[in-house]
Design an enzyme around this catalytic site. Sequence first.
Site, PDB file in Angstrom:
ATOM      1  N   SER A   1       1.646   9.693   8.737  1.00 24.97           N
ATOM      2  CA  SER A   1       1.660   8.649   7.710  1.00 24.97           C
ATOM      3  C   SER A   1       2.974   7.885   7.714  1.00 24.97           C
ATOM      4  CB  SER A   1       1.443   9.268   6.328  1.00 24.97           C
ATOM      5  OG  SER A   1       2.490  10.181   6.024  1.00 24.97           O
TER       6      SER A   1
ATOM      7  N   HIS B   1      -3.951   6.981  11.628  1.00 23.50           N
ATOM      8  CA  HIS B   1      -3.619   7.433  10.277  1.00 23.50           C
ATOM      9  C   HIS B   1      -4.824   7.341   9.349  1.00 23.50           C
ATOM     10  CE1 HIS B   1      -1.122   6.767   6.373  1.00 23.50           C
ATOM     11  NE2 HIS B   1      -1.588   7.987   6.445  1.00 23.50           N
TER      12      HIS B   1
ATOM     13  N   GLU C   1      -5.446   3.351   9.915  1.00 18.88           N
ATOM     14  CA  GLU C   1      -4.417   2.587  10.614  1.00 18.88           C
ATOM     15  C   GLU C   1      -4.328   3.079  12.061  1.00 18.88           C
ATOM     16  OE1 GLU C   1      -0.982   1.295   7.516  1.00 18.88           O
ATOM     17  OE2 GLU C   1      -1.150   3.455   7.852  1.00 18.88           O
TER      18      GLU C   1
ATOM     19  N   ASN D   1       1.731   2.305   3.620  1.00 19.96           N
ATOM     20  CA  ASN D   1       2.876   2.915   2.920  1.00 19.96           C
ATOM     21  C   ASN D   1       3.988   1.912   2.657  1.00 19.96           C
ATOM     22  OD1 ASN D   1       1.889   5.475   2.480  1.00 19.96           O
ATOM     23  ND2 ASN D   1       2.529   6.220   4.484  1.00 19.96           N
TER      24      ASN D   1
END
Length: 616
Positions: free
Chosen positions: A429, A450, A462, A500
């Site tokens: 992540s 991800h 992702e 993120n």
Amino acid sequence: MKALSVHVENHIAYLKFDLPGEKVNKLTLDLMDDFRNHLKSLESHKDVKAVIFYSGKKDIFIAGVDISFFQTIKTQEQGEKLSRDAQAFADEVECFSKPIVSAIHGACLGGGLELALACDYRIATDSPKTVLGLPEVKLGFIPGMGGCVRLPKLIGLQQSLGIILPGGTVSGKKAGYIGLADDVVPYEFLLEKAAQFIKNKNFKKAQKGFKGKKNLFYYLLEKNPLGKALVFHLATKNVLSQTKGHYPAPLAAIQVVKKTVSVSQKLALLFEAQTFGKLCITPISSNLVKLFFLSEEMKKDKGVRSDSVPRVIKSVGVLGAGAMGGGIAQLAAYKDLEVYLKDINEGAIVRGLSQARSVFTKALQRKKIQRHEFENKWAKISPTLTYAGFRSLDIVIEAVIEDLNLKKKVFAELETKVKESTILATNTSSISVDDMARDLKHPERFVGMHFFNPVHKMPLVEVIRGEKTTDEVVATTVQFAKVLGKLPLVVKNRPGFLVNRILMPYMNEAAYLVEEGAQVEEVDQAALSFGMPMGPFTLLDEVGLDVVIKASNTVVEAFKERFQRCELLEVVYAAERYGKKTQEGFYNYNKKGKRSGVYERIEDFRKDKKTFSKEH
């Protein structure tokens, strides 16, 4: 080449819909006129006793009405007229003198299902590709071609609201169970079975009315005024709990069904059209339509070279049987891929398998899969403490804890246990893909993949392209994500990647609000009122503060001047209050996960103790 073509055989006209130059069939007003003309021709055809309507597309019946047309609607009157014109077409189909059978394979959505509802009979295939639904509320309006009127009369209030309000779908098998389909047949024999069905009906038109199951609940809820009132009350309560009142379409749909269920079809259709006209010009609808097109753009493999030919993934390895590893293994097995789930101790394997089985069990309970499918899919997961079988795998996904040195050690060992063509993927992540691949002999086959927790629910994946990752590996990983039913987003190997990089500042600013005097519950409630699915502190507790701290380290390191982690997060982390996993986080949790209260020591940590309104 025309979109509609017909041939006659044994007193049955087979009307095929195959829109030229398109991957899917979509309805337009011009196509409705073409359909009308074919029906007029067949009306006078003395040798034709019935019509079977089917699709020439692979795995698509009709995907709905052409969505781009809605962007041209500027007034309520235009929206209402569009609905009335489409309703008039459906009325003509319904009133056609000879029976029409919709032979449905693949996606039958929106206007496609509304057209099928106007036909006399519906025969669906038992293929997993066959789904029927009315997704209009996801675009900010309601079914406007008679769906709100015909569906409840066919399958009842409970089942129809269960389809209309969430904009969801049902499988072909469930469609047969609830009466939406008159028969469910194998895909290979769809037209033959449809022909046999209408012959068994002696080429007679269908009797209008309820085709669902007439059990005790039917008489208590569908045929009883108090029961109906309860159905609408519970439906409204459920919609408000999920949308917080931010989306008017589901609530409007309830009112349309409630108002039209006991009036003439003419009045019912008029009210449906009027409501459709009001909703389709709202800013909410406009934004949801734009979001739909953005999502469609993402499906065009942005970030993948057009000349890259993806490989087919048939077998998957998962390293690490934690929450993410177990979730990834379950999803791959659910999609009928062979899966090896590896960890270093039996306890972890048991926990990973337990998590995977719980997801399968819920799917079984909700009738998304049958018992034999449950057993077959579950059997596709092979737990192991060794690398036995890994030499034959097409892709291996690492899902161990977020520790660079540990991940590098895992991949150094893994590289010697697989064939040279095996793709190596990391479910990181936050850690740099290039840093992990630096010591590998073949970094060109290394890629980030991800997933988000819970894996079986979260749609986004992702795909992180490393400095040396080949175009073929990226293309194959993207295609693999699609096979898993996910929406792949190709991103560069940058701190925080995409999600993120957005999420960390959001959580961080929420912490600053509490540090300055806001209450945890107030911040969460303000976020819910704004329209977020959950508050930032609820999210922090769900994800785990330990995970968030580790994931945010790369963002903190990369953007030192622009991003400083709120000290409040550090205080709660130091107290080992990680959230649900420790039963203590920003909220307190009991053994069943129910929360109450907040972290006591926050009060001592506050600085200015400002007061905030929801608007702030």
